[in-house]
Design a protein around this motif. Structure first.
Motif, PDB file in Angstrom:
ATOM      1  N   ARG A   1       1.093  -1.367  -0.365  1.00 26.77           N
ATOM      2  CA  ARG A   1       0.123   0.347   0.079  1.00 26.77           C
ATOM      3  C   ARG A   1       0.728   0.790   0.275  1.00 26.77           C
ATOM      4  NH1 ARG A   1      -3.629  -3.266   3.969  1.00 26.77           N
ATOM      5  NH2 ARG A   1      -5.450  -3.799   2.726  1.00 26.77           N
ATOM      6  N   GLU A   2       1.963   0.663   0.045  1.00 20.79           N
ATOM      7  CA  GLU A   2       3.537   2.850   0.886  1.00 20.79           C
ATOM      8  C   GLU A   2       3.341   2.784  -0.551  1.00 20.79           C
ATOM      9  OE1 GLU A   2       6.791   3.943   3.670  1.00 20.79           O
ATOM     10  OE2 GLU A   2       5.782   1.921   3.557  1.00 20.79           O
ATOM     11  N   MET A   3       3.661   1.826  -1.267  1.00 23.61           N
ATOM     12  CA  MET A   3       4.426   1.556  -2.556  1.00 23.61           C
ATOM     13  C   MET A   3       3.738   1.961  -3.946  1.00 23.61           C
ATOM     14  SD  MET A   3       6.719  -1.426  -3.967  1.00 23.61           S
ATOM     15  CE  MET A   3       5.584  -3.076  -3.251  1.00 23.61           C
ATOM     16  N   GLU A   4       1.899   1.747  -3.594  1.00 21.07           N
ATOM     17  CA  GLU A   4       0.785   2.465  -3.922  1.00 21.07           C
ATOM     18  C   GLU A   4       0.802   4.176  -4.014  1.00 21.07           C
ATOM     19  OE1 GLU A   4      -3.516   0.884  -5.733  1.00 21.07           O
ATOM     20  OE2 GLU A   4      -3.543   0.653  -2.985  1.00 21.07           O
ATOM     21  N   GLN A   5       1.149   4.649  -2.464  1.00 25.78           N
ATOM     22  CA  GLN A   5       0.971   5.726  -2.471  1.00 25.78           C
ATOM     23  C   GLN A   5       1.954   6.496  -3.226  1.00 25.78           C
ATOM     24  OE1 GLN A   5      -1.435   7.273  -1.119  1.00 25.78           O
ATOM     25  NE2 GLN A   5      -3.146   5.125  -1.318  1.00 25.78           N
ATOM     26  N   LEU A   6       3.358   5.692  -3.115  1.00 31.38           N
ATOM     27  CA  LEU A   6       4.625   6.692  -3.524  1.00 31.38           C
ATOM     28  C   LEU A   6       4.445   6.938  -5.205  1.00 31.38           C
ATOM     29  CD1 LEU A   6       7.599   4.317  -1.924  1.00 31.38           C
ATOM     30  CD2 LEU A   6       7.052   7.229  -1.818  1.00 31.38           C
ATOM     31  N   LEU A   7       3.791   5.440  -5.822  1.00 34.31           N
ATOM     32  CA  LEU A   7       3.044   5.481  -7.027  1.00 34.31           C
ATOM     33  C   LEU A   7       2.510   6.782  -8.027  1.00 34.31           C
ATOM     34  CD1 LEU A   7       3.352   1.738  -8.118  1.00 34.31           C
ATOM     35  CD2 LEU A   7       4.974   3.057  -9.085  1.00 34.31           C
ATOM     36  N   LYS A   8       1.959   6.878  -6.923  1.00 32.33           N
ATOM     37  CA  LYS A   8       0.430   8.039  -7.137  1.00 32.33           C
ATOM     38  C   LYS A   8       1.538   9.408  -7.253  1.00 32.33           C
ATOM     39  CE  LYS A   8      -3.601   5.326  -5.477  1.00 32.33           C
ATOM     40  NZ  LYS A   8      -4.641   5.442  -4.868  1.00 32.33           N
ATOM     41  N   ALA A   9       2.015   9.461  -5.994  1.00 34.57           N
ATOM     42  CA  ALA A   9       2.217  10.712  -5.923  1.00 34.57           C
ATOM     43  C   ALA A   9       3.382  10.765  -6.929  1.00 34.57           C
ATOM     44  CB  ALA A   9       3.238  10.879  -4.916  1.00 34.57           C
ATOM     45  N   GLY A  10       3.863  10.115  -7.852  1.00 31.61           N
ATOM     46  CA  GLY A  10       5.375  10.187  -9.067  1.00 31.61           C
ATOM     47  C   GLY A  10       4.613   9.726  -9.933  1.00 31.61           C
ATOM     48  N   PHE A  11       3.087   9.667 -10.282  1.00 29.91           N
ATOM     49  CA  PHE A  11       2.440   8.892 -11.210  1.00 29.91           C
ATOM     50  C   PHE A  11       2.840  10.868 -12.907  1.00 29.91           C
ATOM     51  CE2 PHE A  11      -0.368   8.283 -14.596  1.00 29.91           C
ATOM     52  CZ  PHE A  11      -0.056   7.395 -14.827  1.00 29.91           C
ATOM     53  N   GLU A  12       2.557  11.588 -11.965  1.00 32.48           N
ATOM     54  CA  GLU A  12       2.617  13.281 -12.706  1.00 32.48           C
ATOM     55  C   GLU A  12       4.384  13.491 -12.935  1.00 32.48           C
ATOM     56  OE1 GLU A  12       2.267  17.367 -12.686  1.00 32.48           O
ATOM     57  OE2 GLU A  12       1.711  16.546 -10.865  1.00 32.48           O
ATOM     58  N   ARG A  13       5.311  13.062 -12.110  1.00 31.93           N
ATOM     59  CA  ARG A  13       6.260  13.360 -12.999  1.00 31.93           C
ATOM     60  C   ARG A  13       6.655  12.330 -14.011  1.00 31.93           C
ATOM     61  NH1 ARG A  13      10.754  13.997  -8.534  1.00 31.93           N
ATOM     62  NH2 ARG A  13      10.423  16.067  -8.711  1.00 31.93           N
ATOM     63  N   MET A  14       6.421  11.152 -13.628  1.00 31.19           N
ATOM     64  CA  MET A  14       6.248   9.614 -14.557  1.00 31.19           C
ATOM     65  C   MET A  14       6.281  10.374 -16.212  1.00 31.19           C
ATOM     66  SD  MET A  14       5.564   6.116 -12.996  1.00 31.19           S
ATOM     67  CE  MET A  14       4.644   6.055 -11.450  1.00 31.19           C
ATOM     68  N   THR A  15       4.634  10.393 -16.076  1.00 32.60           N
ATOM     69  CA  THR A  15       4.059  11.319 -17.379  1.00 32.60           C
ATOM     70  C   THR A  15       4.845  11.954 -18.063  1.00 32.60           C
ATOM     71  OG1 THR A  15       1.797  10.994 -15.942  1.00 32.60           O
ATOM     72  CG2 THR A  15       1.917  11.873 -18.244  1.00 32.60           C
ATOM     73  N   THR A  16       5.978  12.852 -17.242  1.00 30.18           N
ATOM     74  CA  THR A  16       6.424  14.030 -17.920  1.00 30.18           C
ATOM     75  C   THR A  16       7.576  13.606 -18.417  1.00 30.18           C
ATOM     76  OG1 THR A  16       5.700  15.752 -16.147  1.00 30.18           O
ATOM     77  CG2 THR A  16       7.248  16.576 -16.938  1.00 30.18           C
ATOM     78  N   ILE A  17       8.162  12.703 -17.014  1.00 35.05           N
ATOM     79  CA  ILE A  17       9.441  11.600 -18.059  1.00 35.05           C
ATOM     80  C   ILE A  17       9.446  11.417 -19.597  1.00 35.05           C
ATOM     81  CG2 ILE A  17      11.342  10.459 -17.553  1.00 35.05           C
ATOM     82  CD1 ILE A  17      10.986  11.550 -15.090  1.00 35.05           C
ATOM     83  N   LEU A  18       8.484  10.718 -19.699  1.00 33.42           N
ATOM     84  CA  LEU A  18       7.840   9.686 -19.982  1.00 33.42           C
ATOM     85  C   LEU A  18       7.157  10.758 -22.153  1.00 33.42           C
ATOM     86  CD1 LEU A  18       6.164   6.531 -19.052  1.00 33.42           C
ATOM     87  CD2 LEU A  18       8.703   6.914 -19.733  1.00 33.42           C
ATOM     88  N   SER A  19       6.928  11.624 -21.574  1.00 33.07           N
ATOM     89  CA  SER A  19       6.300  12.144 -22.732  1.00 33.07           C
ATOM     90  C   SER A  19       7.102  13.546 -23.088  1.00 33.07           C
ATOM     91  CB  SER A  19       5.446  13.425 -22.351  1.00 33.07           C
ATOM     92  OG  SER A  19       6.107  14.846 -21.346  1.00 33.07           O
ATOM     93  N   GLY A  20       8.732  12.859 -22.516  1.00 35.53           N
ATOM     94  CA  GLY A  20      10.577  13.657 -22.968  1.00 35.53           C
ATOM     95  C   GLY A  20      10.653  14.743 -23.171  1.00 35.53           C
ATOM     96  N   ASN A  21       9.984  15.934 -21.926  1.00 31.73           N
ATOM     97  CA  ASN A  21       9.590  17.126 -20.989  1.00 31.73           C
ATOM     98  C   ASN A  21      10.600  17.010 -20.037  1.00 31.73           C
ATOM     99  OD1 ASN A  21       8.122  18.863 -23.024  1.00 31.73           O
ATOM    100  ND2 ASN A  21       6.310  17.580 -21.481  1.00 31.73           N
ATOM    101  N   ASN A  22      11.668  18.126 -19.611  1.00 32.83           N
ATOM    102  CA  ASN A  22      12.275  17.684 -18.797  1.00 32.83           C
ATOM    103  C   ASN A  22      11.653  17.748 -17.678  1.00 32.83           C
ATOM    104  OD1 ASN A  22      14.637  17.460 -20.603  1.00 32.83           O
ATOM    105  ND2 ASN A  22      14.368  20.454 -20.725  1.00 32.83           N
ATOM    106  N   VAL A  23      12.468  17.412 -16.632  1.00 31.75           N
ATOM    107  CA  VAL A  23      12.007  17.273 -15.094  1.00 31.75           C
ATOM    108  C   VAL A  23      12.425  18.581 -13.952  1.00 31.75           C
ATOM    109  CG1 VAL A  23      11.019  16.448 -13.480  1.00 31.75           C
ATOM    110  CG2 VAL A  23      11.210  15.160 -15.267  1.00 31.75           C
ATOM    111  N   VAL A  24      12.176  19.630 -13.880  1.00 34.47           N
ATOM    112  CA  VAL A  24      12.560  20.639 -13.470  1.00 34.47           C
ATOM    113  C   VAL A  24      12.453  19.485 -11.072  1.00 34.47           C
ATOM    114  CG1 VAL A  24      12.677  23.158 -12.227  1.00 34.47           C
ATOM    115  CG2 VAL A  24      11.492  22.360 -14.643  1.00 34.47           C
TER     116      VAL A  24
END
Length: 282
Positions: free
Chosen positions: A141-164
């Protein structure tokens, strides 16, 4: 976190990297696949391990924890991370920061984050290998919360945009860490995790064995009572006598009542709490 490589697949490929690829990593794969599907992404998500446990199946406790969460990955077979696998991935996610360091030393040009880094948190999920299912559920459950919290960052990375990345000098100071749990709190936490497992899989748990383990755990509270007015010994004895009378797995209502009583044991108890326990119906 490293430069992105050029990848042959137009579909984003995520590899979640664990140690043996038999526990945390495949659980994270199942969790992330569900999150991605719910949010309309068609990412390829798989796992591998940095140590050789090739062809091993998912650990039974990991499989059972996934089942409780409504997921399965029964066809999973462990595999080692190879250079070819790493080079085809758009994003490598390490289950903890130690594995992330190993990956960065091997693949300095790859895009690598730990689960905690994706979520912007200084947190590593411990490896629950050898623990009871309650621990697997808690950490899943804790891993699930971390994945949810990091999902927007994942989407940004995979879209090819730079992560600030947030500059440490400009970041808000982290909140002070919570005080460490007392010995009593740790004992009660172990007991309630066991209750979680009993409640989650009543038809799978061996009740007599689980009851004995629960009683032994509760007995650890007795020497922790240091105040003359603390009646923890009588309280635990009353709880364990009630458990002795439960010949089959208790109902959900009784487990809820038991959980409340165990949580009460985190602090010194008095005569009224003991008397209340002694009035519990069989």
């Amino acid at each position: 976190m490293g430069m992105q490589q050029v990848h042959p697949s137009p579909t984003p490929v995520i590899l979640i990297i664990g140690a043996a690829d038999t526990g945390r990593a495949p659980i994270a794969v199942a969790l992330l696949r569900r999150l991605a599907q719910e949010r309309g992404h068609t990412w390829q998500i798989a796992s591998a391990g940095v140590v050789g446990h090739d062809d091993d199946p998912l650990q039974p406790a990991a499989r059972d924890a996934l089942a409780v969460m409504g997921l399965s990955i029964d066809d999973h077979v462990a595999r080692s991370l190879t250079d070819d696998l790493a080079h085809t991935a758009h994003l490598l996610i390490a289950v903890d920061s130690g594995i992330a360091r190993v990956l960065r030393s091997r693949y300095p040009q790859a895009t690598i984050y730990s689960l905690g880094e994706l979520a912007g948190r200084s947190r590593d999920i411990p490896d629950p290998a050898g623990m009871q299912i309650g621990a697997w559920l808690h950490y899943s459950r804790e891993m699930e919360q971390l994945l949810k919290a990091g999902f927007e960052r994942m989407t940004t990375i995979l879209s090819g945009n730079n992560v600030v990345e947030e500059s440490p000098s400009l970041a808000s100071p982290p909140p002070p860490p919570p005080p460490p749990p007392s010995e009593r709190q740790e004992v009660c936490a172990r007991a309630t995790r066991l209750l979680d497992a009993i409640q989650a899989m009543p038809d799978v748990i061996d009740w007599p064995a689980a009851r004995g383990r629960l009683q032994a755990t509760l007995a650890e509270l007795i020497p922790l009572a240091t105040e003359p007015t603390d009646l923890t010994m009588l309280y635990v004895e009353a709880l364990n006598r009630w458990l002795d009378r439960q010949t089959s797995t208790p109902s959900a209502d009784r487990i809820t009542r038991l959980r409340t009583a165990i949580e009460r044991g985190q602090h010194p108890v008095g005569q009224s709490e003991v008397a209340d326990l002694m009035r519990w119906p069989d």
